[in-house]
Scaffold this motif. Sequence first.
Motif, PDB file in Angstrom:
ATOM      1  N   ASP A 168      33.723  27.921  41.753  1.00 19.42           N
ATOM      2  CA  ASP A 168      32.465  28.360  40.994  1.00 19.42           C
ATOM      3  C   ASP A 168      32.635  29.476  40.295  1.00 19.42           C
ATOM      4  O   ASP A 168      32.137  29.873  38.998  1.00 19.42           O
ATOM      5  CB  ASP A 168      31.171  28.329  41.905  1.00 19.42           C
ATOM      6  CG  ASP A 168      30.959  26.819  42.426  1.00 19.42           C
ATOM      7  OD1 ASP A 168      31.490  25.913  41.951  1.00 19.42           O
ATOM      8  OD2 ASP A 168      30.425  26.804  43.567  1.00 19.42           O
ATOM      9  N   ALA A 169      33.175  30.610  40.743  1.00 18.77           N
ATOM     10  CA  ALA A 169      33.162  31.970  40.148  1.00 18.77           C
ATOM     11  C   ALA A 169      33.942  31.956  39.016  1.00 18.77           C
ATOM     12  O   ALA A 169      33.697  32.612  38.012  1.00 18.77           O
ATOM     13  CB  ALA A 169      33.577  32.979  41.256  1.00 18.77           C
ATOM     14  N   PRO A 170      35.267  31.364  39.027  1.00 18.01           N
ATOM     15  CA  PRO A 170      36.193  31.304  37.909  1.00 18.01           C
ATOM     16  C   PRO A 170      35.485  30.489  36.692  1.00 18.01           C
ATOM     17  O   PRO A 170      35.609  30.909  35.572  1.00 18.01           O
ATOM     18  CB  PRO A 170      37.644  30.613  38.391  1.00 18.01           C
ATOM     19  CG  PRO A 170      37.603  31.091  39.784  1.00 18.01           C
ATOM     20  CD  PRO A 170      36.185  31.007  40.312  1.00 18.01           C
ATOM     21  N   ALA A 171      34.827  29.439  37.197  1.00 12.28           N
ATOM     22  CA  ALA A 171      34.097  28.491  36.029  1.00 12.28           C
ATOM     23  C   ALA A 171      32.967  29.318  35.468  1.00 12.28           C
ATOM     24  O   ALA A 171      33.014  29.225  34.212  1.00 12.28           O
ATOM     25  CB  ALA A 171      33.682  27.415  36.608  1.00 12.28           C
ATOM     26  N   LYS A 172      32.246  30.119  36.310  1.00 16.26           N
ATOM     27  CA  LYS A 172      31.543  30.640  35.683  1.00 16.26           C
ATOM     28  C   LYS A 172      31.650  31.631  34.627  1.00 16.26           C
ATOM     29  O   LYS A 172      30.909  31.823  33.651  1.00 16.26           O
ATOM     30  CB  LYS A 172      30.501  31.501  36.809  1.00 16.26           C
ATOM     31  CG  LYS A 172      29.220  32.151  36.238  1.00 16.26           C
ATOM     32  CD  LYS A 172      28.356  32.659  37.495  1.00 16.26           C
ATOM     33  CE  LYS A 172      27.153  33.452  36.781  1.00 16.26           C
ATOM     34  NZ  LYS A 172      26.393  34.020  38.025  1.00 16.26           N
ATOM     35  N   LEU A 173      32.922  32.568  35.087  1.00 11.78           N
ATOM     36  CA  LEU A 173      33.276  33.482  34.227  1.00 11.78           C
ATOM     37  C   LEU A 173      33.895  32.988  33.084  1.00 11.78           C
ATOM     38  O   LEU A 173      33.772  33.415  31.839  1.00 11.78           O
ATOM     39  CB  LEU A 173      34.368  34.133  35.028  1.00 11.78           C
ATOM     40  CG  LEU A 173      35.222  35.203  33.974  1.00 11.78           C
ATOM     41  CD1 LEU A 173      34.261  36.633  33.736  1.00 11.78           C
ATOM     42  CD2 LEU A 173      36.376  35.638  35.084  1.00 11.78           C
ATOM     43  N   PHE A 174      34.700  32.002  33.052  1.00 11.23           N
ATOM     44  CA  PHE A 174      35.278  31.345  31.849  1.00 11.23           C
ATOM     45  C   PHE A 174      34.291  30.608  30.937  1.00 11.23           C
ATOM     46  O   PHE A 174      34.586  30.719  29.633  1.00 11.23           O
ATOM     47  CB  PHE A 174      36.290  30.237  32.461  1.00 11.23           C
ATOM     48  CG  PHE A 174      37.118  29.686  31.195  1.00 11.23           C
ATOM     49  CD1 PHE A 174      38.059  30.336  30.547  1.00 11.23           C
ATOM     50  CD2 PHE A 174      37.134  28.303  30.730  1.00 11.23           C
ATOM     51  CE1 PHE A 174      38.914  29.997  29.378  1.00 11.23           C
ATOM     52  CE2 PHE A 174      37.979  27.948  29.615  1.00 11.23           C
ATOM     53  CZ  PHE A 174      38.661  28.655  29.238  1.00 11.23           C
TER      54      PHE A 174
END
Length: 344
Positions: A118-124
């Motif tokens: 979730d965190a990498p997806a949100k950032l990207f």
Amino acid sequence: MPKTMIAIFVAAALISVPVASQVQKPLDIHFIDVEGGQATLVVSPSGESMLVDTGWPGFDGRDADRIVAAARQAGVSKIDYLVITHYHTDHAGGVPQLAARMPVRTFVDHGPTVEQGDAPAKLFTAYTETRAKGRHLQVKPGDKIPIAGVDVQVVAAGGDPIAQPLAGGGAANPLCAQFKAKDPDPSENARSVGTVITFGRFRMIDLGDLTWNKEYDLVCPNNRLGTVDVYLTTHHGLDQSGAPVIVHALHPRVAVMNNGAKKGGSPAAWQVVRSSPGLEDLWQLHYAVDAGRDHNVPEPLIANMDESTSYGIRISARADGSFTVTNGRNGQSKSYGAKNSGSK
């Protein structure tokens, strides 16, 4: 005044105009304090700008505000090329906040993220939504970022090194025999966009957070990079990066560490840089609290002694290879001479 004297003065004035106009502007590089992230502003003699990374999100727009302030001080009103080395919060997190404060023309990156969750997806997603408002340039090793007035060569991207040596590179690297590999790094760090910036005889390298084994790939068995004048410490001076096999092969005259007070500047990585052959000085953005006095440079070469200030470090480079480094906190400035024909 006799007419002949007037004619002489007019002729002299006409001759002096093109001479003055031929004085070349320097290449200016601003290392902005984003508390252990990265934000490096490059201003070409042509006036075009390239920003490498944007620091952290949040903190009421702290890092975006610091970048805008540095840009204004440098006479920059827009970012022509924004290079995102990789998708970690301390490098790409500030993109939306920065783009809300000043125009960004072209976004440069290595392509999709390799990290899941979730965190990498949100950032990207936050990054790509902002990127969609400008041009997009996906780069691979061997590409150039077309900023006018300087040569910006991509030497690593997406986990791959440059295949062909740069000018002055390609010699066998005897340090490779002592290299000890670390566990493979599956993260975005290993996919960092790394660049070599060349202005005349001046060269600087910025490898983002490229990690240990990937650094080896750039310089072994042959050093495809050659040598540099300025080395921006890889990965903020953390010991997952900055292998002796590359740092010592680069043979920098000066290193700049973009560490925070409590991030980066590890004693092991610091010592590798300090012991690099031919190094004249190491400058730090922060005093590294956990490293102790023995693994920090003298106070005049440190931009911030604690987190209460946000001073930067600036390099002004000339085409003959000479350059000056200035500490924004105390005005401490040191010049490094031009290269002679036989120098590296």
